[in-house]
Design a protein around this motif. Structure first.
Motif, PDB file in Angstrom:
ATOM      1  N   ALA A   1     -31.808  29.286  11.209  1.00  0.00           N
ATOM      2  CA  ALA A   1     -32.578  27.788  10.999  1.00  0.00           C
ATOM      3  C   ALA A   1     -33.266  27.729   9.676  1.00  0.00           C
ATOM      4  CB  ALA A   1     -33.405  27.809  12.100  1.00  0.00           C
ATOM      5  N   ALA A   2     -33.826  29.106   9.216  1.00  0.00           N
ATOM      6  CA  ALA A   2     -34.652  29.100   8.020  1.00  0.00           C
ATOM      7  C   ALA A   2     -33.741  28.625   6.716  1.00  0.00           C
ATOM      8  CB  ALA A   2     -35.317  30.275   7.747  1.00  0.00           C
ATOM      9  N   ILE A   3     -32.694  29.046   6.797  1.00  0.00           N
ATOM     10  CA  ILE A   3     -31.612  28.818   5.772  1.00  0.00           C
ATOM     11  C   ILE A   3     -31.297  27.342   5.812  1.00  0.00           C
ATOM     12  CG2 ILE A   3     -29.121  29.163   5.013  1.00  0.00           C
ATOM     13  CD1 ILE A   3     -29.430  31.891   6.201  1.00  0.00           C
ATOM     14  N   ARG A   4     -31.012  26.675   6.791  1.00  0.00           N
ATOM     15  CA  ARG A   4     -30.856  25.441   6.974  1.00  0.00           C
ATOM     16  C   ARG A   4     -32.113  24.252   6.452  1.00  0.00           C
ATOM     17  NH1 ARG A   4     -25.570  23.932   6.640  1.00  0.00           N
ATOM     18  NH2 ARG A   4     -24.285  24.814   8.276  1.00  0.00           N
ATOM     19  N   HIS A   5     -33.205  24.994   6.890  1.00  0.00           N
ATOM     20  CA  HIS A   5     -34.400  24.172   6.217  1.00  0.00           C
ATOM     21  C   HIS A   5     -34.457  24.419   4.783  1.00  0.00           C
ATOM     22  CE1 HIS A   5     -38.422  22.762   6.224  1.00  0.00           C
ATOM     23  NE2 HIS A   5     -38.794  23.757   5.351  1.00  0.00           N
ATOM     24  N   ALA A   6     -34.254  25.587   4.277  1.00  0.00           N
ATOM     25  CA  ALA A   6     -34.456  25.789   3.024  1.00  0.00           C
ATOM     26  C   ALA A   6     -33.214  24.993   2.015  1.00  0.00           C
ATOM     27  CB  ALA A   6     -34.155  27.190   2.767  1.00  0.00           C
ATOM     28  N   VAL A   7     -31.890  24.606   2.674  1.00  0.00           N
ATOM     29  CA  VAL A   7     -30.969  24.045   1.835  1.00  0.00           C
ATOM     30  C   VAL A   7     -30.574  22.641   2.010  1.00  0.00           C
ATOM     31  CG1 VAL A   7     -29.624  26.274   1.461  1.00  0.00           C
ATOM     32  CG2 VAL A   7     -28.911  24.817   3.508  1.00  0.00           C
ATOM     33  N   GLY A   8     -31.377  22.092   3.347  1.00  0.00           N
ATOM     34  CA  GLY A   8     -31.313  20.908   3.605  1.00  0.00           C
ATOM     35  C   GLY A   8     -29.860  20.548   4.336  1.00  0.00           C
ATOM     36  N   ASP A   9     -29.351  19.355   4.319  1.00  0.00           N
ATOM     37  CA  ASP A   9     -28.231  19.101   4.796  1.00  0.00           C
ATOM     38  C   ASP A   9     -27.161  19.205   3.921  1.00  0.00           C
ATOM     39  OD1 ASP A   9     -28.652  17.033   3.205  1.00  0.00           O
ATOM     40  OD2 ASP A   9     -28.721  15.226   4.431  1.00  0.00           O
ATOM     41  N   ASP A  10     -27.086  20.266   3.104  1.00  0.00           N
ATOM     42  CA  ASP A  10     -26.025  20.465   2.136  1.00  0.00           C
ATOM     43  C   ASP A  10     -24.778  20.888   2.834  1.00  0.00           C
ATOM     44  OD1 ASP A  10     -24.372  21.441   0.047  1.00  0.00           O
ATOM     45  OD2 ASP A  10     -26.119  21.861  -1.239  1.00  0.00           O
ATOM     46  N   SER A  11     -23.925  19.901   2.808  1.00  0.00           N
ATOM     47  CA  SER A  11     -22.539  20.064   3.403  1.00  0.00           C
ATOM     48  C   SER A  11     -21.651  21.120   2.894  1.00  0.00           C
ATOM     49  CB  SER A  11     -21.701  18.796   3.515  1.00  0.00           C
ATOM     50  OG  SER A  11     -21.237  18.488   2.051  1.00  0.00           O
ATOM     51  N   ARG A  12     -21.862  21.647   1.617  1.00  0.00           N
ATOM     52  CA  ARG A  12     -21.292  22.612   0.946  1.00  0.00           C
ATOM     53  C   ARG A  12     -21.472  24.097   1.712  1.00  0.00           C
ATOM     54  NH1 ARG A  12     -23.557  22.298  -4.723  1.00  0.00           N
ATOM     55  NH2 ARG A  12     -25.229  22.025  -3.755  1.00  0.00           N
ATOM     56  N   VAL A  13     -22.774  24.410   2.555  1.00  0.00           N
ATOM     57  CA  VAL A  13     -23.063  25.548   3.098  1.00  0.00           C
ATOM     58  C   VAL A  13     -22.596  25.889   4.283  1.00  0.00           C
ATOM     59  CG1 VAL A  13     -25.206  26.684   3.780  1.00  0.00           C
ATOM     60  CG2 VAL A  13     -25.223  25.312   1.791  1.00  0.00           C
ATOM     61  N   GLN A  14     -21.988  26.866   4.502  1.00  0.00           N
ATOM     62  CA  GLN A  14     -21.285  27.180   5.849  1.00  0.00           C
ATOM     63  C   GLN A  14     -22.097  28.305   6.446  1.00  0.00           C
ATOM     64  OE1 GLN A  14     -17.295  27.575   4.984  1.00  0.00           O
ATOM     65  NE2 GLN A  14     -16.994  25.462   4.310  1.00  0.00           N
ATOM     66  N   LEU A  15     -22.241  28.735   7.560  1.00  0.00           N
ATOM     67  CA  LEU A  15     -22.966  29.771   8.167  1.00  0.00           C
ATOM     68  C   LEU A  15     -21.984  30.370   8.804  1.00  0.00           C
ATOM     69  CD1 LEU A  15     -26.473  28.339   8.805  1.00  0.00           C
ATOM     70  CD2 LEU A  15     -25.860  29.845   7.025  1.00  0.00           C
ATOM     71  N   TYR A  16     -22.165  31.983   8.966  1.00  0.00           N
ATOM     72  CA  TYR A  16     -21.262  32.700   9.948  1.00  0.00           C
ATOM     73  C   TYR A  16     -22.248  34.142  10.201  1.00  0.00           C
ATOM     74  CZ  TYR A  16     -17.537  30.479   7.456  1.00  0.00           C
ATOM     75  OH  TYR A  16     -16.676  29.365   6.853  1.00  0.00           O
ATOM     76  N   HIS A  17     -21.831  34.520  11.549  1.00  0.00           N
ATOM     77  CA  HIS A  17     -22.708  35.476  12.147  1.00  0.00           C
ATOM     78  C   HIS A  17     -22.443  36.842  11.522  1.00  0.00           C
ATOM     79  CE1 HIS A  17     -25.077  33.072  15.044  1.00  0.00           C
ATOM     80  NE2 HIS A  17     -23.971  32.454  15.222  1.00  0.00           N
ATOM     81  N   SER A  18     -21.288  37.268  11.097  1.00  0.00           N
ATOM     82  CA  SER A  18     -21.070  38.355  10.404  1.00  0.00           C
ATOM     83  C   SER A  18     -19.714  38.612   9.392  1.00  0.00           C
ATOM     84  CB  SER A  18     -20.550  39.451  11.760  1.00  0.00           C
ATOM     85  OG  SER A  18     -19.228  38.866  11.994  1.00  0.00           O
ATOM     86  N   VAL A  19     -19.822  39.585   8.923  1.00  0.00           N
ATOM     87  CA  VAL A  19     -18.963  39.656   7.680  1.00  0.00           C
ATOM     88  C   VAL A  19     -17.657  39.560   8.251  1.00  0.00           C
ATOM     89  CG1 VAL A  19     -17.983  41.115   5.740  1.00  0.00           C
ATOM     90  CG2 VAL A  19     -20.459  41.131   6.430  1.00  0.00           C
ATOM     91  N   THR A  20     -17.288  40.123   9.503  1.00  0.00           N
ATOM     92  CA  THR A  20     -15.926  39.846  10.124  1.00  0.00           C
ATOM     93  C   THR A  20     -15.602  38.492  10.361  1.00  0.00           C
ATOM     94  OG1 THR A  20     -16.299  41.930  11.349  1.00  0.00           O
ATOM     95  CG2 THR A  20     -14.624  40.611  12.147  1.00  0.00           C
ATOM     96  N   ASP A  21     -16.682  37.598  10.635  1.00  0.00           N
ATOM     97  CA  ASP A  21     -16.313  36.065  10.796  1.00  0.00           C
ATOM     98  C   ASP A  21     -15.935  35.495   9.639  1.00  0.00           C
ATOM     99  OD1 ASP A  21     -16.884  36.343  13.472  1.00  0.00           O
ATOM    100  OD2 ASP A  21     -19.020  35.938  13.115  1.00  0.00           O
ATOM    101  N   LEU A  22     -16.144  35.996   8.380  1.00  0.00           N
ATOM    102  CA  LEU A  22     -15.831  35.360   6.878  1.00  0.00           C
ATOM    103  C   LEU A  22     -14.263  35.034   6.921  1.00  0.00           C
ATOM    104  CD1 LEU A  22     -18.031  37.132   4.318  1.00  0.00           C
ATOM    105  CD2 LEU A  22     -17.925  34.737   4.941  1.00  0.00           C
ATOM    106  N   PRO A  23     -13.950  33.887   6.554  1.00  0.00           N
ATOM    107  CA  PRO A  23     -12.387  33.740   5.996  1.00  0.00           C
ATOM    108  C   PRO A  23     -12.219  34.583   4.869  1.00  0.00           C
ATOM    109  CG  PRO A  23     -13.733  31.468   6.279  1.00  0.00           C
ATOM    110  CD  PRO A  23     -14.880  32.762   6.093  1.00  0.00           C
ATOM    111  N   SER A  24     -10.863  34.881   4.618  1.00  0.00           N
ATOM    112  CA  SER A  24     -10.600  35.291   3.250  1.00  0.00           C
ATOM    113  C   SER A  24     -10.594  34.398   2.116  1.00  0.00           C
ATOM    114  CB  SER A  24      -8.970  35.674   3.564  1.00  0.00           C
ATOM    115  OG  SER A  24      -8.986  36.834   4.516  1.00  0.00           O
ATOM    116  N   CYS A  25     -11.014  34.896   1.080  1.00  0.00           N
ATOM    117  CA  CYS A  25     -11.122  33.845  -0.248  1.00  0.00           C
ATOM    118  C   CYS A  25     -10.925  34.492  -1.426  1.00  0.00           C
ATOM    119  CB  CYS A  25     -12.870  33.335   0.052  1.00  0.00           C
ATOM    120  SG  CYS A  25     -13.872  34.704  -0.660  1.00  0.00           S
ATOM    121  N   GLU A  26     -10.703  33.619  -2.331  1.00  0.00           N
ATOM    122  CA  GLU A  26     -10.721  33.992  -3.840  1.00  0.00           C
ATOM    123  C   GLU A  26     -12.279  33.601  -4.362  1.00  0.00           C
ATOM    124  OE1 GLU A  26      -7.350  33.009  -6.519  1.00  0.00           O
ATOM    125  OE2 GLU A  26      -6.703  32.086  -4.890  1.00  0.00           O
ATOM    126  N   GLY A  27     -13.004  34.273  -4.831  1.00  0.00           N
ATOM    127  CA  GLY A  27     -14.221  33.942  -5.565  1.00  0.00           C
ATOM    128  C   GLY A  27     -15.321  35.014  -5.558  1.00  0.00           C
TER     129      GLY A  27
END
Length: 358
Positions: free
Chosen positions: A121-147
């Motif tokens: 909730a604090a993160i959402r408050h800090a970044v506002g309604d930025d649609s680029r931001v995605q939240l995950y509960h654990s490292v295991t939940d992260l999608p695979s990625c290049e970056g």
């Protein structure tokens, strides 16, 4: 929280909690755990300071550096931050990223791992309604990625096992109940992974006590496997092997802070204190090599910042008003790179995966 822990101990056949079990409860119990509670933990009103909180310019600089690094490597604009905390880092990284390249920033995907609902909730408050931001509960939940997958003070918050020397033998330290009070006890080590790490780590004979960070290694390995191509950037409170195993630290580095004070014992005020340890970077470096990563940078935080050209962020002022935003910004930069600053306590490890060297 103390009663919950005592109940857990009494429910065990051997009336014994390993330290990683104790720390997991004290920090991450769904209702009473330190990181899960709805209260400020960072800054003057909390229990500890972080670099992003003390110097917002740090996150902004990092955002610019991340943007440049992605572009130079021909990577898509994808970032994953491990341990979002209050969201201060994310907000400042996003700001710096946009300043570096507004068009590239529009395409950015910014993933944040944060297990606490309060901090989400604090993160959402800090970044506002930025649609680029995605939240995950654990490292295991992260999608695979290049970056780039990056973290700041993430690995030092992992629960650890504790080994104590008894003559020529290592025992596992843990927590038991003595007349309603939490007390330390020790027993024969039963965990095979713990035994193997003790054998392979070549711990000096003068060490009486050492943290065995099995959960940290597991999280790190999971993150590395999530990265198909790109960089792992790890910034944390830690040391090289010789420092970690100095005679000055013969009793280990596990410790607890409450109201910015070092407690006598990590068993004091469970659920109300931050528990941390020095990250053994030699393990992350060697494990990264085993997993196919190449080391691109290893050193102190100040060295990393200077090499990344943070000095270019200094404002050339026409006036000398010490209270101007420019003056405050310049002071933050100087504090980050000069001696006896918070940067003295942090190390930076940058590792690459699948990146062709120029």
């Amino acid at each position: 929280m103390k009663k919950i822990i005592l109940d857990q101990i009494r429910a065990k056949p051997d009336a014994f909690l390993t330290y990683d079990q104790y720390i997991s409860l004290a920090l991450y119990h769904p209702d009473k755990g330190y990181y899960m509670r709805e209260q400020s933990k960072i800054g003057r009103e909390g229990d500890f300071y972080t670099t992003p909180a003390m110097a917002p310019v740090f996150g902004e600089f990092l955002g610019k550096w991340l943007c440049r690094t992605l572009k130079e490597a021909g990577l898509p604009p994808v970032l994953a931050e491990l341990g979002g905390g209050s969201g201060q880092m994310a907000a400042n990284v996003l700001k710096g990223f946009k300043k570096e390249d507004p068009l590239y920033s529009d395409r950015l995907i910014y993933r944040i791992v944060e297990g606490s609902a309060y901090h989400q909730a604090a993160i959402r408050h800090a970044v506002g309604d930025d649609s680029r931001v995605q939240l995950y509960h654990s490292v295991t939940d992260l999608p695979s990625c290049e970056g780039i997958i990056f973290s700041n003070e993430f690995f030092d918050a992992h629960p650890v096992k504790v080994a104590v020397r008894d003559g020529q033998e290592w025992l596992e330290a843990g927590v038991s109940d003595e007349a309603g009070e939490l007390t330390e006890a020790a027993r024969t080590i039963g965990d095979e992974k713990m035994k193997r790490m003790l054998r392979e780590w070549s711990i000096p004979l003068h060490m009486n006590r050492v943290e065995i960070p099995l959960q940290m290694i597991e999280s790190y390995e999971t993150a590395v496997h999530k990265l198909t191509r790109g960089y792992m950037l790890t910034i944390d409170y830690g040391m090289e092997r010789d420092e970690q195993f100095s005679p000055l630290r013969k009793n280990g580095t596990l410790r607890a802070y409450r109201n910015h004070r070092l407690l006598d014992s990590v068993l004091d005020f469970p659920g109300e204190a931050d528990i941390t340890f020095n990250v053994p970077f030699d393990l992350l470096r060697s494990q990264g090599e085993t997993l196919g990563l190449e080391e691109a940078f290893w050193g102190g935080q100040a060295e990393f910042l200077i090499k990344g050209e943070i000095l270019n962020e200094l404002a050339h002022q026409a006036d000398f008003d010490p209270f101007s935003p420019e003056s405050r910004r310049n002071r933050q930069i100087r504090q980050l790179i000069m001696g006896e600053s918070i940067s003295d306590y942090f190390r930076v490890l940058l590792q690459s995966k699948g990146i062709k060297k120029p």
